[in-house]
Scaffold this active site. Structure first.
Site, PDB file in Angstrom:
ATOM      1  N   PHE A 141     -48.309 -42.779-104.923  1.00  0.00           N
ATOM      2  CA  PHE A 141     -49.340 -41.825-104.517  1.00  0.00           C
ATOM      3  C   PHE A 141     -50.578 -42.058-105.366  1.00  0.00           C
ATOM      4  CE2 PHE A 141     -51.657 -37.806-104.443  1.00  0.00           C
ATOM      5  CZ  PHE A 141     -51.737 -37.599-103.081  1.00  0.00           C
ATOM      6  N   ASP A 168     -52.409 -46.202-112.887  1.00  0.00           N
ATOM      7  CA  ASP A 168     -52.728 -44.859-112.407  1.00  0.00           C
ATOM      8  C   ASP A 168     -51.943 -43.863-113.250  1.00  0.00           C
ATOM      9  OD1 ASP A 168     -52.901 -42.400-111.173  1.00  0.00           O
ATOM     10  OD2 ASP A 168     -52.805 -43.193-109.136  1.00  0.00           O
ATOM     11  N   LYS A 202     -55.714 -34.824-113.195  1.00  0.00           N
ATOM     12  CA  LYS A 202     -54.735 -33.759-113.463  1.00  0.00           C
ATOM     13  C   LYS A 202     -54.867 -33.106-114.853  1.00  0.00           C
ATOM     14  CE  LYS A 202     -51.549 -34.361-109.747  1.00  0.00           C
ATOM     15  NZ  LYS A 202     -51.475 -35.642-109.037  1.00  0.00           N
TER      16      LYS A 202
HETATM   17  C1  LIG Z   1     -52.227 -36.371-107.970  1.00  0.00           C
HETATM   18  C2  LIG Z   1     -52.345 -37.831-108.069  1.00  0.00           C
HETATM   19  C3  LIG Z   1     -53.474 -38.525-107.579  1.00  0.00           C
HETATM   20  C4  LIG Z   1     -54.565 -37.841-106.799  1.00  0.00           C
HETATM   21  O1  LIG Z   1     -55.263 -36.919-107.565  1.00  0.00           O
HETATM   22  P1  LIG Z   1     -56.257 -35.878-106.832  1.00  0.00           P
HETATM   23  O2  LIG Z   1     -56.904 -35.182-107.990  1.00  0.00           O
HETATM   24  O3  LIG Z   1     -55.404 -34.977-105.997  1.00  0.00           O
HETATM   25  O4  LIG Z   1     -57.197 -36.657-106.022  1.00  0.00           O
HETATM   26  C5  LIG Z   1     -53.553 -39.891-107.795  1.00  0.00           C
HETATM   27  N1  LIG Z   1     -52.582 -40.553-108.438  1.00  0.00           N
HETATM   28  C6  LIG Z   1     -51.485 -39.930-108.922  1.00  0.00           C
HETATM   29  C7  LIG Z   1     -50.451 -40.719-109.648  1.00  0.00           C
HETATM   30  C8  LIG Z   1     -51.316 -38.558-108.733  1.00  0.00           C
HETATM   31  O5  LIG Z   1     -50.218 -37.947-109.181  1.00  0.00           O
END
Ligand SMILES: *Cc1c(COP(=O)(O)O)cnc(C)c1O
Length: 389
Positions: free
Chosen positions: A133, A218, A247
């Site tokens: 994700f 990420d 986050k």
């Molecule tokens: C939540 C998340 C995202 C996306 O973040 P948003 O602030 O919702 O755009 C991207 N990468 C990872 C690993 C995430 O957990």
């Protein structure tokens, strides 16, 4: 009931992209939150790994309050000390000689920035993991390895290949001299807290070096101390080319960042990327308070200890088949596919979690969680799983 009233009003005026939430929260302190009917919950989801210091942490309240009554926004035509201080701090946390930060508001935007940065190499191919994700905007969605989220919005970016997570041979077959970047989560959070083999990141680093591709970590979910390290990849010994964050970074305020390390730090030239709110004085004040508090209270050490205890004790509960994760990012896999029902029963019993998939409960409590709160969570979880609450 007031929760129902807000759900009904939400359903009429807020887009149905999330479904309608059953609970309306109105205040919180630490890991304790209260809904609109006065019911109290122990928050073990932390706004999905976002409220890294819990709710209304005094250090964040003080930093944000002071900033909001001093100067709210300056635009990118002017510098502000908070953005500079935070960038310097993040660079120092990478433990590299050279790195530079781009600020934005979310994880998706941080990954969008990484995509654009990688295009500066003159290449456009990308390798990402199945099940990953990386966000919901069109570029970030192109990286996200979940067909159900992608398919309604095709066509997405071309030349993005998704390979099985944890399989280094699949990476070897896919990374070429056309590859601009490889993006990988140290632990796949949304997929259900999936931990790769211990030498996986090292293997990807070697392949990226061989073919000249950028390695993008990420760390949006694993970052800011959640795993007991600052970003979540450190155990592997690698240095990435890019780290993306969001986050937990702003401690509940909307802040994202892309940190480009080494030569990739200089790829963007003036005018090539931007964000109106990026590096805003208020959100960066919150992030500075977050980092200062984590350091002052030695929270990284505590995170490791609490995480180990949770993983060990939850694994002993009948009905639990596996507990995965690192630090305070934990997936509790159950023998039955009843994670949604268990999450609902936990909420009834006064504990907030989420069902990452039909078998897995995900927990991501604030790093300040106490021994007593860990015990309480384990006891309620055991009770709900063994006698249905
Ligand atoms: C939540 C998340 C995202 C996306 O973040 P948003 O602030 O919702 O755009 C991207 N990468 C990872 C690993 C995430 O957990």
């Amino acid at each position: 009931m007031k929760n129902n009233i807000y759900a009904k009003r939400w359903g009429k005026s807020v887009q149905n992209n999330y479904g309608v939430p059953e609970i309306t929260l109105i205040k919180g302190r630490g890991l304790v939150v209260q809904d609109v009917e006065g019911k109290i919950y122990l928050d073990f989801l932390g706004g999905i790994a976002t409220n890294i210091l819990g709710h209304a942490h005094p250090s964040i309240v003080a930093a944000v309050s002071k900033q909001v009554e001093t100067l709210n926004h300056v635009s990118n035509y002017y510098a502000h000390p908070n953005a500079v201080l935070l960038a310097e701090k993040l660079v120092s946390l990478t433990k590299t000689k050279k790195a530079k930060v781009f600020f934005c508001q979310s994880g998706a935007e941080a990954n969008e920035a990484a995509i654009k940065l990688s295009r500066k190499s003159g290449r456009s191919h990308i390798v990402a993991a199945q099940g990953s994700f990386h966000g919901r905007t069109m570029g970030a969605l192109s990286l996200t390895g979940q067909p159900s989220k992608r398919e309604p919005f095709l066509p997405l970016l071309k030349n993005v290949k998704h390979v099985p997570f944890g399989d280094i041979e699949a990476m070897r077959r896919s990374i070429t001299k056309k590859t601009a970047m490889v993006i990988i989560e140290p632990i796949m959070g949304e997929a259900g807290v999936i931990v790769p083999p211990i030498d996986y990141l090292q293997g990807i680093r070697e392949l990226c070096d061989k073919y000249g591709a950028l390695l993008v970590i990420d760390a949006v979910q694993t970052g800011m101390g959640r795993t007991g390290d600052w970003f979540g990849y450190e155990y592997s010994g690698i240095t990435p080319d890019v780290i993306t964050l969001a986050k937990g970074l702003g401690g509940g305020l909307p802040l994202g960042a892309m940190i480009a390390i080494g030569d990739s730090a200089d790829l963007f030239k003036p005018g090539e990327h931007g964000s109106t709110f990026g590096g805003n004085p208020i959100t960066t004040a919150a992030a500075l308070a977050v980092i200062k508090t984590i350091e002052k209270q030695s929270l990284l050490k505590k995170v490791r200890k609490q995480g180990q205890r949770l993983i060990q004790e939850l694994a002993l509960i009948p009905g639990v088949s596996q507990v995965r994760g690192s630090g305070l990012l934990i997936g509790i896999e159950m023998e039955e596919a009843h994670a949604n029902e268990i999450a609902r029963k936990l909420a009834e019993a006064g504990v907030l979690v989420n069902a990452a998939n039909s078998n897995t409960i995900r927990i991501a409590p604030a790093l300040i969680v106490t021994d007593a709160q860990v015990n309480k969570f384990i006891n309620i979880f055991r009770k709900v799983l063994t006698n249905g609450g």
